[in-house]
Design an enzyme around this catalytic site. Sequence first.
Site, PDB file in Angstrom:
ATOM      1  N   ALA A  19     -25.169  28.501 132.428  1.00  0.00           N
ATOM      2  CA  ALA A  19     -24.634  28.929 133.898  1.00  0.00           C
ATOM      3  C   ALA A  19     -24.031  27.730 134.706  1.00  0.00           C
ATOM      4  O   ALA A  19     -23.402  28.160 135.585  1.00  0.00           O
ATOM      5  CB  ALA A  19     -26.045  29.040 134.703  1.00  0.00           C
ATOM      6  N   GLY A  22     -20.210  24.826 129.937  1.00  0.00           N
ATOM      7  CA  GLY A  22     -20.598  25.670 128.158  1.00  0.00           C
ATOM      8  C   GLY A  22     -20.523  24.337 127.173  1.00  0.00           C
ATOM      9  O   GLY A  22     -19.532  23.245 128.128  1.00  0.00           O
ATOM     10  N   ASP A 245     -29.069  33.796 125.509  1.00  0.00           N
ATOM     11  CA  ASP A 245     -28.815  32.808 125.292  1.00  0.00           C
ATOM     12  C   ASP A 245     -30.431  32.350 125.219  1.00  0.00           C
ATOM     13  O   ASP A 245     -30.621  31.059 124.372  1.00  0.00           O
ATOM     14  CB  ASP A 245     -28.273  31.153 126.303  1.00  0.00           C
ATOM     15  CG  ASP A 245     -28.665  32.195 127.801  1.00  0.00           C
ATOM     16  OD1 ASP A 245     -29.328  32.351 128.575  1.00  0.00           O
ATOM     17  OD2 ASP A 245     -27.879  31.343 128.719  1.00  0.00           O
TER      18      ASP A 245
END
Length: 495
Positions: A19, A22, A245
């Site tokens: 969130a 990355g 994830d």
Amino acid sequence: MNAGAHKQGQNHIAIDIGASSGRVVCGTLQEPEGTLSLTEIHRFSNGFSEKNGNLYWDVDYLFAEIVKGLQKAKSKGIEHCTVGIDTWAVDYVLLDQKGTRIHEVFSYRDSRTDGAVQSVHRNISTESVYRKTGIQVLPINTLYQLFVHDQADLEAAHSILLVPDYLYYRLTGRRISEVTNASTTGLLNLQTRDYDTDLLALLGLSKEQFPPLTEPGERIGGLTDDLVARGDLPDCEFIAVATHDTASAVLGVPASSDKWGFLSSGTWSLIGVERASAITSPEAMERNYTNEWGAFGSFRFLKNIMGMWLIQKVREEYGGQYSFGELVELAAQEIPFRSIIYCNDERFMNPSNMISEIQSYCAEVGQWVPKTPGEIARCVFDSLALSYYFYVQDLQLLTGEKWERLHIVGGGANNALLCQIAADLLEMEIYAGPTESTALGNVVMQMISVGTVTDIKEAREVIYRSFDVTIYIPQEMDSSLKTAALAEFARMQIV
């Protein structure tokens, strides 16, 4: 890429998007040690932004950053690789028949789902939905998001994809519904192992709007012709990993015994146990535990906790002048359990000011109101540790299984203060690390798919011998302090 090309030394690229950030990393099994190396190729920020009163993700930006990461991989000499993608859960993309996005991608923290839970369950009971799906009731669930979405958009949607499935589509042209993430929608039926027809009817949707369910390990294909024509990307074979994830993070837990629980500690804290079957008892429903699907037919029976989001927002509101490590050091100097919050209170989901919200909460329940950065951080860490304690007791009771240890993976494994408080409260050994468990779970799923390692047991053994794990031994805690803290936590009616 033929099967014979897969061997020790093969490059496995994990695209791991959370969130707040990355990254693109490359995992390679090294000979003769049989250890796994992980090299970061590219890192980028992520976050939602507000537009016309709603919160959205920029998925075009995420796609561009993935391509940039693959370009960097090629420039570093990686000519051939497998690739897997994992992201957060529940958020979705609507596509028309041509594959064009119909609407911007809402963030699960958007307030549009306020009241959606109550609206849905005026049509179908909570008990019925839980028996069908085994998924906890959270306003962020895709079920509730779709219920409040504009009906005209839904009717126009030829395909509904979750975020990682959409990114696979942009890269390969193939549409899938990977099961570990699809289960978090709250739309999959445990008995039929498919989308539930009653829930789809409630939303005015059909099963044909969702691509076929895909198991982790399935090979998806290569880059689209347009991307291949660029000439600056590796020869990629995309593999469906555990795209949620948390599912990948649990695959990356270096566990060797049968009696363990996991805590995936990132923006969210997910605490639970890996099981062969779901638990949908009235007690599990009442306590709002969830049964997310995992790889190889497993289930993650777990509880969501508002994890490091709390301290991430606190750090942001201090203008980034303190690192996370410095906030831990400041917290360690403060009086323990002086201020406690219920981390899962909805007021902490996306407040305009997290520090003020924490202070207001403490004032309202008659506690010491934290003022300094150290006091605020201590409040967060103590509250998280107490959450862990209560939910571990719940999990052991609901499963009938006694744990020997708790594995903490993800960024929170670096927080020595929080790990030690948890060990002391639980009177249980904490195995902390690796912090890169999500990317590792992504990588080892690729390795299993192509035969580099045999199964998840071997993969976890490889992870354990390849990465540092810190063991926290429980230390004796002042009994009166512990009793008072647990009583205060219970007083907040959060058990």
